[in-house]
Design an enzyme around this catalytic site. Sequence first.
Site, PDB file in Angstrom:
ATOM      1  N   CYS A  95       0.796  -1.234   0.000  1.00  0.00           N
ATOM      2  CA  CYS A  95       0.000   0.000   0.000  1.00  0.00           C
ATOM      3  C   CYS A  95       0.832   1.290   0.000  1.00  0.00           C
ATOM      4  O   CYS A  95       1.354   1.657  -1.046  1.00  0.00           O
ATOM      5  CB  CYS A  95      -0.985  -0.050   1.159  1.00  0.00           C
ATOM      6  SG  CYS A  95      -2.425   0.990   0.894  1.00  0.00           S
ATOM      7  N   HIS A 192      -3.401  -5.668   2.560  1.00  0.00           N
ATOM      8  CA  HIS A 192      -3.066  -5.922   3.955  1.00  0.00           C
ATOM      9  C   HIS A 192      -3.715  -7.271   4.269  1.00  0.00           C
ATOM     10  O   HIS A 192      -4.311  -7.898   3.412  1.00  0.00           O
ATOM     11  CB  HIS A 192      -3.680  -4.842   4.847  1.00  0.00           C
ATOM     12  CG  HIS A 192      -3.314  -3.450   4.438  1.00  0.00           C
ATOM     13  ND1 HIS A 192      -2.125  -2.868   4.757  1.00  0.00           N
ATOM     14  CD2 HIS A 192      -4.003  -2.524   3.723  1.00  0.00           C
ATOM     15  CE1 HIS A 192      -2.089  -1.631   4.279  1.00  0.00           C
ATOM     16  NE2 HIS A 192      -3.211  -1.407   3.636  1.00  0.00           N
TER      17      HIS A 192
HETATM   18  N1  GLN Z   1      -2.256   6.863   2.201  1.00  0.00           N
HETATM   19  C1  GLN Z   1      -2.351   5.993   1.073  1.00  0.00           C
HETATM   20  C2  GLN Z   1      -3.734   5.986   0.453  1.00  0.00           C
HETATM   21  O1  GLN Z   1      -4.691   6.300   1.125  1.00  0.00           O
HETATM   22  C3  GLN Z   1      -1.955   4.596   1.472  1.00  0.00           C
HETATM   23  C4  GLN Z   1      -2.930   3.936   2.398  1.00  0.00           C
HETATM   24  C5  GLN Z   1      -2.444   2.661   3.013  1.00  0.00           C
HETATM   25  O2  GLN Z   1      -1.230   2.412   3.088  1.00  0.00           O
HETATM   26  N2  GLN Z   1      -3.373   1.843   3.508  1.00  0.00           N
HETATM   27  O3  GLN Z   1      -3.870   5.647  -0.686  1.00  0.00           O
END
Ligand code: GLN
Length: 240
Positions: A95, A192
């Site tokens: 992510c 995740h």
């Molecule tokens: N901040 C980034 C987004 O919202 C990554 C989010 C995350 O790592 N879950 O796309």
Amino acid sequence: MNDKIITILNLYSNDMNIYGDRGNVLCLQRRLEWYGYQPQVIEYNQGDIFPENVDIIIGGGGQDSGQEKIKVDLIKIGPKLKKLADDGVSMLMICGLYQLFGKFFKTSDGEIIEGIGLLDIETYGKSERLIGNIVTQSESFGDIVGYENHSGQTFLGHNVQAFGRVRIGAGNNTSDVSEGARYKNVIGSYLHGSLLPKNPAVADFLIEQAAIRKYGDFNVKGLDDSYVGQARKIAIKRPR
Ligand code: GLN
């Protein structure tokens, strides 16, 4: 256990580690032990000295604010990471760090966070967040199950292939059913879960590549993953 050490570098665990992404490191540690290796984990955070020898590099997700905090340091170590990737080091970026391994993340506020360009991807923040359980299909690993939560939508360039095709959920973006990206032994993904405990075939890929690169071989020993198999069946049936 033999005396073969496999070193895992955990990138930015203070700022980039949400939805249990640390489980990826724990999974690798345990499976390496089961395979008879000695896992060694090095935590790398902003300002630390980048270690000389690493075999597997893991990075997690984070809020936009976490990405802001690490961005300068990441650019600094970017050339080292690129060299290691080209040298065949196994990496898994989830992510927020997946996005910053790409060219840039333009947040929904219009701010551009530069990435290191190791992956040929671009990410654009949108007002809609893509949230929920996700199942993708990969030629190399079969069904991949996890959980996504991101505002960024990622688009692949010509120098990467997708990690999987979305069966349930969103993935990289809302338009092309791709999920994640692969370049050499580097995998980037929005999943995740944590991803590796739920998808041991991916964990074993990272371990196998690392063991072959360092020691020239990997003695595959079938592990009993029957409990994971049951958990995966249930996870696949869960509503988004
Ligand atoms: N901040 C980034 C987004 O919202 C990554 C989010 C995350 O790592 N879950 O796309």
